[in-house]
Write a protein that holds these residues in place. Structure first.
Motif, PDB file in Angstrom:
ATOM      1  N   ALA A  42      26.744  11.191 -26.142  1.00 47.71           N
ATOM      2  CA  ALA A  42      27.798  11.761 -27.437  1.00 47.71           C
ATOM      3  C   ALA A  42      27.021  12.604 -27.871  1.00 47.71           C
ATOM      4  O   ALA A  42      27.441  13.504 -29.395  1.00 47.71           O
ATOM      5  CB  ALA A  42      28.342  10.850 -28.426  1.00 47.71           C
ATOM      6  N   GLY A  43      25.652  12.241 -27.977  1.00 45.58           N
ATOM      7  CA  GLY A  43      24.935  13.193 -28.712  1.00 45.58           C
ATOM      8  C   GLY A  43      23.454  13.077 -29.917  1.00 45.58           C
ATOM      9  O   GLY A  43      23.230  13.779 -30.217  1.00 45.58           O
ATOM     10  N   VAL A  44      24.071  12.245 -29.961  1.00 51.25           N
ATOM     11  CA  VAL A  44      23.284  11.024 -31.417  1.00 51.25           C
ATOM     12  C   VAL A  44      21.419  10.031 -30.803  1.00 51.25           C
ATOM     13  O   VAL A  44      21.571   9.706 -29.748  1.00 51.25           O
ATOM     14  CB  VAL A  44      24.368   9.752 -31.336  1.00 51.25           C
ATOM     15  CG1 VAL A  44      23.742   9.042 -32.842  1.00 51.25           C
ATOM     16  CG2 VAL A  44      25.632  10.035 -32.295  1.00 51.25           C
ATOM     17  N   ASP A  45      20.819  10.994 -31.508  1.00 50.81           N
ATOM     18  CA  ASP A  45      19.711  10.544 -31.046  1.00 50.81           C
ATOM     19  C   ASP A  45      19.512   9.320 -31.141  1.00 50.81           C
ATOM     20  O   ASP A  45      20.074   8.006 -31.948  1.00 50.81           O
ATOM     21  CB  ASP A  45      18.882  11.174 -32.365  1.00 50.81           C
ATOM     22  CG  ASP A  45      17.248  10.559 -32.352  1.00 50.81           C
ATOM     23  OD1 ASP A  45      16.661   9.338 -32.576  1.00 50.81           O
ATOM     24  OD2 ASP A  45      16.717  11.506 -31.742  1.00 50.81           O
ATOM     25  N   VAL A  66      31.256   8.773 -22.482  1.00 47.14           N
ATOM     26  CA  VAL A  66      30.820   7.617 -23.031  1.00 47.14           C
ATOM     27  C   VAL A  66      31.320   6.281 -22.319  1.00 47.14           C
ATOM     28  O   VAL A  66      29.859   5.644 -22.152  1.00 47.14           O
ATOM     29  CB  VAL A  66      31.286   7.318 -24.706  1.00 47.14           C
ATOM     30  CG1 VAL A  66      30.894   5.964 -25.505  1.00 47.14           C
ATOM     31  CG2 VAL A  66      30.118   8.919 -24.931  1.00 47.14           C
ATOM     32  N   GLU A  67      32.506   6.235 -21.721  1.00 50.78           N
ATOM     33  CA  GLU A  67      32.535   5.048 -21.305  1.00 50.78           C
ATOM     34  C   GLU A  67      31.630   4.822 -20.220  1.00 50.78           C
ATOM     35  O   GLU A  67      31.269   4.186 -19.068  1.00 50.78           O
ATOM     36  CB  GLU A  67      34.106   5.017 -20.391  1.00 50.78           C
ATOM     37  CG  GLU A  67      35.033   4.281 -19.062  1.00 50.78           C
ATOM     38  CD  GLU A  67      36.291   4.769 -18.959  1.00 50.78           C
ATOM     39  OE1 GLU A  67      36.748   3.777 -18.406  1.00 50.78           O
ATOM     40  OE2 GLU A  67      36.455   5.268 -19.634  1.00 50.78           O
ATOM     41  N   GLY A  68      31.481   6.279 -19.046  1.00 54.81           N
ATOM     42  CA  GLY A  68      30.425   6.860 -17.902  1.00 54.81           C
ATOM     43  C   GLY A  68      29.290   5.150 -18.230  1.00 54.81           C
ATOM     44  O   GLY A  68      28.587   4.928 -17.238  1.00 54.81           O
ATOM     45  N   ALA A  69      28.673   5.592 -19.709  1.00 58.41           N
ATOM     46  CA  ALA A  69      27.185   5.056 -20.194  1.00 58.41           C
ATOM     47  C   ALA A  69      27.506   3.729 -20.608  1.00 58.41           C
ATOM     48  O   ALA A  69      26.855   3.152 -19.722  1.00 58.41           O
ATOM     49  CB  ALA A  69      26.932   6.108 -21.677  1.00 58.41           C
ATOM     50  N   CYS A  70      28.605   3.113 -20.921  1.00 60.89           N
ATOM     51  CA  CYS A  70      28.251   1.714 -21.075  1.00 60.89           C
ATOM     52  C   CYS A  70      28.874   1.038 -19.421  1.00 60.89           C
ATOM     53  O   CYS A  70      28.459   0.167 -19.468  1.00 60.89           O
ATOM     54  CB  CYS A  70      30.057   1.040 -21.722  1.00 60.89           C
ATOM     55  SG  CYS A  70      29.935   1.834 -23.879  1.00 60.89           S
ATOM     56  N   LEU A  71      29.352   1.797 -19.076  1.00 68.59           N
ATOM     57  CA  LEU A  71      29.296   0.884 -17.529  1.00 68.59           C
ATOM     58  C   LEU A  71      28.374   0.841 -16.682  1.00 68.59           C
ATOM     59  O   LEU A  71      27.567   0.024 -16.061  1.00 68.59           O
ATOM     60  CB  LEU A  71      30.426   2.025 -16.274  1.00 68.59           C
ATOM     61  CG  LEU A  71      32.025   1.819 -16.884  1.00 68.59           C
ATOM     62  CD1 LEU A  71      32.340   2.521 -15.820  1.00 68.59           C
ATOM     63  CD2 LEU A  71      32.636   0.227 -17.228  1.00 68.59           C
ATOM     64  N   ALA A  72      27.179   1.970 -16.948  1.00 74.62           N
ATOM     65  CA  ALA A  72      26.288   2.258 -16.397  1.00 74.62           C
ATOM     66  C   ALA A  72      24.903   1.323 -17.306  1.00 74.62           C
ATOM     67  O   ALA A  72      24.418   0.250 -16.195  1.00 74.62           O
ATOM     68  CB  ALA A  72      25.441   3.250 -16.708  1.00 74.62           C
ATOM     69  N   VAL A  73      25.014   1.049 -18.295  1.00 70.74           N
ATOM     70  CA  VAL A  73      24.723  -0.200 -18.599  1.00 70.74           C
ATOM     71  C   VAL A  73      24.601  -2.030 -18.324  1.00 70.74           C
ATOM     72  O   VAL A  73      24.049  -2.845 -17.221  1.00 70.74           O
ATOM     73  CB  VAL A  73      24.703  -0.376 -20.286  1.00 70.74           C
ATOM     74  CG1 VAL A  73      23.930  -1.079 -21.148  1.00 70.74           C
ATOM     75  CG2 VAL A  73      24.053   0.612 -21.057  1.00 70.74           C
TER      76      VAL A  73
END
Length: 217
Positions: free
Chosen positions: A193-196, A160-167
């Motif tokens: 995190a697996g949420v649609d 999740v942290e990596g996804a925020c950094l990618a943004v």
């Protein structure tokens, strides 16, 4: 005949003021240019390059002080444990993601410097309380079935942290508008995190500091 009085020199700034001027100049210049030189920073602070070394052994040490102070400021603006306590797991992650984006969106270049080498470990240590909140939200989501369970909570938190950094990287590179980045960070964090993504948008807080009481209302 009385001798003329010697010219009065302007008082020199003391060491504390010089150090503060260097830090402020670094913040301003690095936001404009991530590769701003030590000479440019010193000049903006009204000092010589040689004077810088009386305060910081290297450019890296100066930048480290800047990013550490910035990380501490951001951490202080994050939702508290009490704010998150009664929110469902997805809403916890969304609240954290939105608050984080709201704090760094206007200093994107500096934020990108902070979360990459050689400063990533320093910033990660400052952010450990926030990372613990993310892990807890992931653990709760895994336990109640609202988040993916193919990895453990610690691993999911890092993803999740990596996804925020990618943004952050994408928003800085492409000049993403603030509101679009706001939505993108929520969808990316919860999607990891697996949420649609449609459900993720429903979990998006309406304000960066939404409290548990406001969320229930």
């Amino acid at each position: 005949m009385t001798a003329p009085a010697p010219p009065v020199r302007a008082p020199r700034r003391d060491a504390t003021a010089n150090r503060a001027a260097l830090v402020e100049a670094a913040k301003t210049l690095l936001q404009r240019d991530q590769d701003a030189s030590l000479e440019a920073i010193a000049a903006a602070a009204g000092l010589s390059r040689r004077a810088v070394y009386g305060h910081f052994p290297s450019r890296e040490d100066l930048v480290r002080e800047v990013v550490t102070a910035g990380a501490q400021r951001v951490l202080g603006a994050m939702p508290s444990t009490a704010d998150l306590a009664e929110l469902p797991p997805a809403s916890r992650l969304a609240a954290i993601a939105v608050a984080l984006w709201s704090e760094v969106a206007h200093v994107r270049s500096m934020a990108r410097i902070a979360v990459h080498e050689p400063f990533v470990a320093t910033v990660a240590a400052v952010f450990e309380p926030l990372r613990a909140q993310v892990r807890e939200a992931c653990a709760l989501g895994i336990a109640d079935g609202s988040m993916r369970d193919d990895v453990d909570a610690a691993t999911l938190g890092r993803l999740v942290e990596g996804a925020c950094l990618a943004v952050l990287d994408e928003a800085t590179r492409s000049g993403t508008p603030h509101d679009a980045g706001h939505r993108m960070v929520v969808v990316s964090a919860l999607g990891m995190a697996g949420v649609d993504w449609r459900t993720a948008l429903l979990a998006e807080p309406t304000a960066p500091h939404t409290t548990a009481t406001e969320a229930r209302a």
